[in-house]
Design an enzyme around this catalytic site. Structure first.
Site, PDB file in Angstrom:
ATOM      1  N   LYS A  22       0.843  -1.208   0.000  1.00  0.00           N
ATOM      2  CA  LYS A  22       0.000   0.000   0.000  1.00  0.00           C
ATOM      3  C   LYS A  22       0.869   1.246   0.000  1.00  0.00           C
ATOM      4  O   LYS A  22       0.653   2.171  -0.781  1.00  0.00           O
ATOM      5  CB  LYS A  22      -0.881  -0.006   1.259  1.00  0.00           C
ATOM      6  CG  LYS A  22      -1.515   1.327   1.587  1.00  0.00           C
ATOM      7  CD  LYS A  22      -2.375   1.250   2.835  1.00  0.00           C
ATOM      8  CE  LYS A  22      -1.733   1.778   4.089  1.00  0.00           C
ATOM      9  NZ  LYS A  22      -1.545   3.230   4.153  1.00  0.00           N
ATOM     10  N   ASN A  23       1.863   1.262   0.903  1.00  0.00           N
ATOM     11  CA  ASN A  23       2.633   2.495   1.094  1.00  0.00           C
ATOM     12  C   ASN A  23       3.588   2.787  -0.054  1.00  0.00           C
ATOM     13  O   ASN A  23       4.168   3.868  -0.101  1.00  0.00           O
ATOM     14  CB  ASN A  23       3.397   2.447   2.425  1.00  0.00           C
ATOM     15  CG  ASN A  23       2.447   2.634   3.596  1.00  0.00           C
ATOM     16  OD1 ASN A  23       1.272   2.956   3.398  1.00  0.00           O
ATOM     17  ND2 ASN A  23       2.935   2.418   4.804  1.00  0.00           N
ATOM     18  N   CYS A 115      -4.868   7.932   9.611  1.00  0.00           N
ATOM     19  CA  CYS A 115      -5.058   7.151  10.831  1.00  0.00           C
ATOM     20  C   CYS A 115      -5.019   8.036  12.071  1.00  0.00           C
ATOM     21  O   CYS A 115      -4.318   9.034  12.110  1.00  0.00           O
ATOM     22  CB  CYS A 115      -3.938   6.122  10.949  1.00  0.00           C
ATOM     23  SG  CYS A 115      -4.185   4.681   9.951  1.00  0.00           S
ATOM     24  N   ARG A 120       1.133  13.985  13.768  1.00  0.00           N
ATOM     25  CA  ARG A 120       1.546  13.940  12.373  1.00  0.00           C
ATOM     26  C   ARG A 120       1.673  15.308  11.691  1.00  0.00           C
ATOM     27  O   ARG A 120       0.955  15.606  10.730  1.00  0.00           O
ATOM     28  CB  ARG A 120       0.610  13.022  11.583  1.00  0.00           C
ATOM     29  CG  ARG A 120       0.528  11.650  12.210  1.00  0.00           C
ATOM     30  CD  ARG A 120      -0.199  10.656  11.368  1.00  0.00           C
ATOM     31  NE  ARG A 120       0.669  10.018  10.393  1.00  0.00           N
ATOM     32  CZ  ARG A 120       0.313   8.981   9.665  1.00  0.00           C
ATOM     33  NH1 ARG A 120      -0.883   8.476   9.778  1.00  0.00           N
ATOM     34  NH2 ARG A 120       1.150   8.443   8.811  1.00  0.00           N
ATOM     35  N   ASP A 303       4.248   0.097  12.003  1.00  0.00           N
ATOM     36  CA  ASP A 303       3.011  -0.444  11.418  1.00  0.00           C
ATOM     37  C   ASP A 303       2.768  -1.902  11.795  1.00  0.00           C
ATOM     38  O   ASP A 303       1.730  -2.464  11.448  1.00  0.00           O
ATOM     39  CB  ASP A 303       3.035  -0.308   9.885  1.00  0.00           C
ATOM     40  CG  ASP A 303       2.761   1.128   9.447  1.00  0.00           C
ATOM     41  OD1 ASP A 303       2.463   1.977  10.313  1.00  0.00           O
ATOM     42  OD2 ASP A 303       2.854   1.409   8.233  1.00  0.00           O
ATOM     43  N   ARG A 395      -8.870  -0.231   4.208  1.00  0.00           N
ATOM     44  CA  ARG A 395      -7.937   0.754   3.631  1.00  0.00           C
ATOM     45  C   ARG A 395      -6.629   0.085   3.217  1.00  0.00           C
ATOM     46  O   ARG A 395      -5.965   0.552   2.290  1.00  0.00           O
ATOM     47  CB  ARG A 395      -7.600   1.847   4.666  1.00  0.00           C
ATOM     48  CG  ARG A 395      -8.685   2.889   4.870  1.00  0.00           C
ATOM     49  CD  ARG A 395      -8.167   4.000   5.774  1.00  0.00           C
ATOM     50  NE  ARG A 395      -6.810   4.339   5.379  1.00  0.00           N
ATOM     51  CZ  ARG A 395      -5.838   4.695   6.203  1.00  0.00           C
ATOM     52  NH1 ARG A 395      -6.066   4.803   7.499  1.00  0.00           N
ATOM     53  NH2 ARG A 395      -4.640   4.973   5.745  1.00  0.00           N
TER      54      ARG A 395
HETATM   55  C1  UD1 Z   1       4.496   6.492   6.533  1.00  0.00           C
HETATM   56  C2  UD1 Z   1       3.514   5.368   6.339  1.00  0.00           C
HETATM   57  C3  UD1 Z   1       2.987   4.878   7.672  1.00  0.00           C
HETATM   58  C4  UD1 Z   1       4.133   4.506   8.592  1.00  0.00           C
HETATM   59  C5  UD1 Z   1       5.127   5.655   8.689  1.00  0.00           C
HETATM   60  C6  UD1 Z   1       6.377   5.313   9.500  1.00  0.00           C
HETATM   61  C7  UD1 Z   1       2.449   5.884   4.235  1.00  0.00           C
HETATM   62  C8  UD1 Z   1       1.200   6.268   3.537  1.00  0.00           C
HETATM   63  N1  UD1 Z   1       2.386   5.839   5.564  1.00  0.00           N
HETATM   64  O1  UD1 Z   1       3.769   7.562   7.129  1.00  0.00           O
HETATM   65  O2  UD1 Z   1       2.164   3.739   7.438  1.00  0.00           O
HETATM   66  O3  UD1 Z   1       3.619   4.230   9.870  1.00  0.00           O
HETATM   67  O4  UD1 Z   1       5.551   6.053   7.373  1.00  0.00           O
HETATM   68  O5  UD1 Z   1       6.980   4.174   8.986  1.00  0.00           O
HETATM   69  O6  UD1 Z   1       3.466   5.586   3.630  1.00  0.00           O
HETATM   70  N2  UD1 Z   1       6.842  13.866  11.342  1.00  0.00           N
HETATM   71  C9  UD1 Z   1       7.003  15.191  11.738  1.00  0.00           C
HETATM   72  N3  UD1 Z   1       7.016  16.158  10.775  1.00  0.00           N
HETATM   73  C10 UD1 Z   1       6.876  15.880   9.454  1.00  0.00           C
HETATM   74  C11 UD1 Z   1       6.707  14.526   9.059  1.00  0.00           C
HETATM   75  C12 UD1 Z   1       6.700  13.542  10.028  1.00  0.00           C
HETATM   76  O7  UD1 Z   1       7.148  15.490  12.927  1.00  0.00           O
HETATM   77  O8  UD1 Z   1       6.892  16.805   8.634  1.00  0.00           O
HETATM   78  C13 UD1 Z   1       6.807  12.816  12.368  1.00  0.00           C
HETATM   79  C14 UD1 Z   1       5.433  12.145  12.426  1.00  0.00           C
HETATM   80  O9  UD1 Z   1       4.530  12.874  13.205  1.00  0.00           O
HETATM   81  C15 UD1 Z   1       5.778  10.802  13.028  1.00  0.00           C
HETATM   82  C16 UD1 Z   1       7.164  10.524  12.460  1.00  0.00           C
HETATM   83  O10 UD1 Z   1       7.686  11.772  12.013  1.00  0.00           O
HETATM   84  O11 UD1 Z   1       5.849  10.907  14.418  1.00  0.00           O
HETATM   85  C17 UD1 Z   1       7.158   9.545  11.307  1.00  0.00           C
HETATM   86  O12 UD1 Z   1       6.372  10.064  10.259  1.00  0.00           O
HETATM   87  P1  UD1 Z   1       6.655   9.732   8.731  1.00  0.00           P
HETATM   88  O13 UD1 Z   1       7.881   8.893   8.611  1.00  0.00           O
HETATM   89  O14 UD1 Z   1       6.577  11.010   7.969  1.00  0.00           O
HETATM   90  O15 UD1 Z   1       5.417   8.846   8.374  1.00  0.00           O
HETATM   91  P2  UD1 Z   1       4.401   9.021   7.183  1.00  0.00           P
HETATM   92  O16 UD1 Z   1       5.136   9.269   5.914  1.00  0.00           O
HETATM   93  O17 UD1 Z   1       3.316   9.938   7.582  1.00  0.00           O
END
Ligand code: UD1
Length: 416
Positions: A22-23, A115, A120, A303, A395
């Site tokens: 999915k991701n 989610c 986030r 995850d 999803r």
């Molecule tokens: C992606 C995956 C999700 C997985 C996650 C971590 C998808 C659609 N989702 O989510 O399933 O759980 O990677 O492996 O691919 N953060 C910040 N600022 C930012 C961006 C992120 O503080 O600008 C923080 C987030 O709040 C979180 C952490 O960094 O605590 C990890 O987030 P991130 O790696 O960005 O995850 P996603 O890309 O949202």
């Protein structure tokens, strides 16, 4: 919407073939917005997040056709705004920012949903775009980013965010000059998007390491691509075998992507056999408890956190799981305790006292992986459970009830 009815305590055995991730699939779909022509994606899971993303792409003028795991995208001109309702239903839609900013010089996206697992924020994405010359305006619930032409930049992330790595990679493919991303995420899905973009004509190297370098080009074409197997779907089915005392095989996986989970399962006493494209597990007489913390790849995947907590309810003794990626990912534990699990969450860790017998209960899934954990708990519980909120599970898991039934479970979907 509907719910799942689960008759638990059936031993699961057999083989299950794993879909594309999915991701990765969702990001490859948005990456196509940078190109021109006809794309064929193989191994795309039939899940509602893919349908939602297809809706986002259609609203932007892309022709989308999806059948039996094959997704065809025809991209000519790209225009318009991302539809707010669709964006709010899926966090991955924020990834359209990078491609649209690069292609159109302006993008407006609604603050995304997704989610219910933490705050986030998007600061790492937005700071990266700003370093590349974009201006960002926040108008209520909307981000407006503008950049007549992005330029390359040397960007150091304060945290290896998966989404920010992908977004900046996509934006940089058509920026003027060279972009370097330091402290980049190293997930297998990042390598997938690099290979996909390079197939379209981009010049990216370093994905899978902490430093990714992108040389901007002036235009991108199209490519055909097969999506990397879903390590989280695979892990969830391995746990379904073990939580029911069964044994079985996940096929069509890249075993090394499962290493942190397989190490944990071996430490719990499970038999693990690794083949070229498959992994088998065998239940031990007793599962042993564990201590583990989640972390960015190659750390233990957040995850898989809810699902291994479900498994810990069947391990002999105290397990401790520390969640170090998200700040609020324990909502499902209350539901698991309705089955009889002894779980204590605090701010960053969950303590599970096992092994406890579980009994069927009425459960509500509040997010995707938490929902998968409830399914695992229900499979191990004596008697009938109902799981509401299956739209969260849909999803990310294709036809979960059918695939579990094929392995010997008794699960049915009741549509309201
Ligand atoms: C992606 C995956 C999700 C997985 C996650 C971590 C998808 C659609 N989702 O989510 O399933 O759980 O990677 O492996 O691919 N953060 C910040 N600022 C930012 C961006 C992120 O503080 O600008 C923080 C987030 O709040 C979180 C952490 O960094 O605590 C990890 O987030 P991130 O790696 O960005 O995850 P996603 O890309 O949202």
């Amino acid at each position: 919407m509907g719910k799942f009815l689960v008759e638990g305590r059936r031993t699961l055995c057999g083989r299950v073939s794993i879909n594309g991730a999915k991701n990765s699939a969702l990001k490859l779909m948005v990456a196509a917005l940078l190109g021109q022509g006809s794309f064929k994606l193989k191994n795309v899971p039939s899940i509602t997040d893919v349908e939602t993303m297809a809706g986002v792409l259609r609203a932007l003028g892309v022709h989308v056709h999806f059948a039996s795991g094959h997704l065809q995208l025809d991209v000519s001109s790209v225009q318009g705004q991302t539809p707010e309702a669709l964006v709010k239903s899926m966090r991955a839609s924020v990834q359209v920012m990078g491609p649209l900013l690069a292609r159109l010089g302006r993008v407006e996206v609604a603050r995304p949903g997704g989610c219910n697992i933490g705050s986030r924020p998007l600061d790492i994405h937005l700071a990266g775009f700003e370093q590349m010359g974009a201006t960002i305006e926040v108008r209520g619930d909307t981000f407006v980013a503008r950049a007549p032409r992005l330029h390359g930049a040397d960007i150091t992330f304060r945290y290896p965010s998966v989404g920010a790595t992908e977004n900046i990679m996509m934006a940089a493919t058509m920026a003027k000059g060279e972009t370097i991303i330091r402290n980049a995420a190293r997930e297998p899905e990042i390598i997938d998007i690099q290979d996909f973009l390079n197939g379209m004509g981009a010049k990216i190297k370093g994905a899978g390491t902490p430093v990714i370098t992108i040389q901007g080009v002036t235009e991108l074409g199209a490519t055909d691509f097969s999506v990397v197997p879903d390590r989280i779907e695979a892990g969830t089915y391995l746990l379904a075998f073990l939580i029911t005392g069964g044994s079985g095989t996940v096929e069509g996986v890249v075993p090394e992507h499962l290493t942190p989970l397989l190490d944990l399962l071996e430490s719990m006493g499970a038999g693990v056999e690794i083949g070229e494209r498959e992994v088998s597990v065998v239940s031990p007489a007793h599962l042993e408890p564990f201590k583990v913390a989640t972390g960015p790849y190659p750390g233990f995947p957040t995850d898989m956190q809810p699902q291994v907590v479900a498994l810990a309810t069947q391990a002999r003794g105290r397990s401790v799981l520390t969640e170090a990626v998200f700040d609020r990912r324990f909502g499902y534990t209350l539901e698991l305790s309705k089955l009889g699990a002894r779980i204590r969450p605090n701010t960053s860790a969950v303590i599970v006292e096992g092994a406890t017998p579980l009994y069927g209960a009425n459960l509500v899934a509040g997010d995707l992986r938490g929902g998968a954990a409830l399914m695992l708990g229900a499979l191990a519980a004596e008697g009938q459970s109902t799981i509401c909120g299956v739209e969260h599970i849909d999803r990310g898991y294709e036809a979960m009830e059918k695939r579990l039934e094929d392995l010997g479970a008794k699960v049915s979907r009741v549509v309201d």
